[in-house]
Scaffold this active site. Sequence first.
Site, PDB file in Angstrom:
ATOM      1  N   GLU A 196     -21.482  37.578-112.266  1.00  0.00           N
ATOM      2  CA  GLU A 196     -22.111  37.179-110.877  1.00  0.00           C
ATOM      3  C   GLU A 196     -23.269  38.466-110.834  1.00  0.00           C
ATOM      4  OE1 GLU A 196     -21.159  36.750-106.119  1.00  0.00           O
ATOM      5  OE2 GLU A 196     -19.948  38.415-107.448  1.00  0.00           O
ATOM      6  N   SER A 210     -16.271  42.494-104.619  1.00  0.00           N
ATOM      7  CA  SER A 210     -16.376  42.268-105.771  1.00  0.00           C
ATOM      8  C   SER A 210     -14.925  42.048-106.551  1.00  0.00           C
ATOM      9  CB  SER A 210     -16.860  43.247-106.835  1.00  0.00           C
ATOM     10  OG  SER A 210     -16.186  44.572-106.903  1.00  0.00           O
ATOM     11  N   CYS A 241     -22.016  35.206-101.557  1.00  0.00           N
ATOM     12  CA  CYS A 241     -21.094  34.966-102.327  1.00  0.00           C
ATOM     13  C   CYS A 241     -20.929  33.448-102.677  1.00  0.00           C
ATOM     14  CB  CYS A 241     -19.671  35.551-101.901  1.00  0.00           C
ATOM     15  SG  CYS A 241     -19.085  34.768-100.430  1.00  0.00           S
ATOM     16  N   GLU A 245     -20.945  50.912 -96.113  1.00  0.00           N
ATOM     17  CA  GLU A 245     -21.661  52.343 -95.531  1.00  0.00           C
ATOM     18  C   GLU A 245     -23.255  51.955 -95.684  1.00  0.00           C
ATOM     19  OE1 GLU A 245     -20.388  53.022 -99.870  1.00  0.00           O
ATOM     20  OE2 GLU A 245     -19.478  51.947 -97.932  1.00  0.00           O
ATOM     21  N   ARG A 246     -23.454  50.657 -96.368  1.00  0.00           N
ATOM     22  CA  ARG A 246     -24.824  50.589 -96.516  1.00  0.00           C
ATOM     23  C   ARG A 246     -25.616  50.061 -95.147  1.00  0.00           C
ATOM     24  NH1 ARG A 246     -24.095  47.454-102.295  1.00  0.00           N
ATOM     25  NH2 ARG A 246     -23.306  48.950-103.530  1.00  0.00           N
ATOM     26  N   PHE A 267     -21.573  44.607 -97.711  1.00  0.00           N
ATOM     27  CA  PHE A 267     -23.065  44.656 -97.120  1.00  0.00           C
ATOM     28  C   PHE A 267     -23.729  43.634 -96.814  1.00  0.00           C
ATOM     29  CE2 PHE A 267     -24.131  43.979-101.655  1.00  0.00           C
ATOM     30  CZ  PHE A 267     -25.237  43.282-101.377  1.00  0.00           C
ATOM     31  N   LYS A 276     -13.454  48.811 -91.817  1.00  0.00           N
ATOM     32  CA  LYS A 276     -14.188  50.017 -92.642  1.00  0.00           C
ATOM     33  C   LYS A 276     -15.440  48.933 -93.078  1.00  0.00           C
ATOM     34  CE  LYS A 276     -15.148  50.894 -96.255  1.00  0.00           C
ATOM     35  NZ  LYS A 276     -16.692  51.194 -96.780  1.00  0.00           N
TER      36      LYS A 276
END
Length: 501
Positions: free
Chosen positions: A386, A229, A284, A179-180, A152, A176
């Site tokens: 994190e 992640s 990140c 979805e957020r 996202f 893909k």
Amino acid sequence: MTTQTVLGHFIDGKRVAGASGRHADIFNPATGEVQAQVALADVDEVRAAVASARQAQPGWAATNPQRRARVFIRFVDLLNTHMDELAAMLSKEHGKTVEDSRGDIVRGLEVCEFVIGAPHLLKGEFTEGAGPAIDMYSIRQPVGIGAGITPFNFPGMIPMWMFAPAIACGNAFILKPSERDPSLPLRLAELMIEAGLPAGILNVVNGDRHAVDALLTDPDIGAISFVGSTPIARYVYGTAAANGKRAQCFGGAKNHMVVMPDADLDQAVNALMGAGYGSAGERCMAVSVAVPVGEETANRLVEKLVPKIEALRIGPFTDDKADMGPVVTREAKARIEGLIDRGVEEGAKLLVDGRGFKLQGYEGGYFVGGTLFDHVTPDMDIYRQEIFGPVLSVVRAGTYEDALALPMSHEYGNGVAIFTRDGDAARDFASRVNIGMVGINVPIPVPLAYHSFGGWKASSFGDLNQHGTDSIRFWTKTKTVTARWPSGIKDGAEFVMPVMK
């Protein structure tokens, strides 16, 4: 009750409605309100995207590299033309400031500019006279169909980091996205078609784990790229490998910034502010650990940081003076504030507390204020995990060697930085530290498009990185041809292993 817009997928050159009957809400992070919904694909919808890609890919691979590159010349022009629209679309779903969204898109655009050079990058090698009357040459050919699973936090940049080199190399690609915030990836696919890309070469399938697993196990997909992640990166890498696919999977990070006693402290503080709190820390490559060397350096650094953090301007993306916006979801806000709670429990000194931040008129938004911990130690959860939020931890180091040991012993190895005027220290640090991307007086050392991006240790799984020449190697297979013509062939069969005499 207001009917919500439902975003579907992009398959075979056009938007299509979802058919699974499953949907997810898309929130406005500044208000907490549902602003749309997105369809979640089932296996049949993923297969439809794969079928479209399989049909289109051979013709695209047969298109010469220069003509493929021309699509990206036009696409870059369209990105610049539509920049305001794209940045606002991104910010509305993600929550980051519009200026930050522009940076997101531009860093993706730069990779699209890089792959315009694909005709040169795809050249193979040739050796005349490798043996008696033998010529040998290598060529790079596309893997066929690639897929990308993106997070996202960079819904423009990371999809372009993946699909631009994959498509320029002659592959079809299935994206893909998260979805957020799915609107921008769908719009990018439309602009690629407008730029001249044939239908079926770039498909976008929205979904959750069902769609991910369908991509990982589909026999027609040859390569997978993932960013997210570390636990999911391990899962994607292992599942892809078990299904015969090459994979590059990028996971979590805990990026340190070492501040030496000789550093320009004002520059270091400004670097920590931008790198620690920009995009609400949802990067990140965000700096989440400051490592001042020596007590005097630490005290001066903290003294300068506190008022700047307290003065951070936090607001919705519509506030063009905001330094940062909300985090992406209610769950993210709860997790970040829970880790702040944990840091207090573990004994870290909380100097600036961002919990419970409320913005008038946006009380339902997912805002977390800038947070600063001092006297953090390596055994604490806030150091080991994190946080992915606007939380900066100060870990004091007695010496340079103590400071160097901190990032080297952490499980993550994405990015690291050192601020110093000492060239010897900087050179030693860059040489010895076991981290994939190193900054010297640069807090967020994300390489430019013609160098490769990727971490070490638990931050990365796979042998090849994103963008740069590594991306060309990842999205192609090398074929080596050994040729000898009849005039050079001896009479009779040869039964021994051929060697060059």
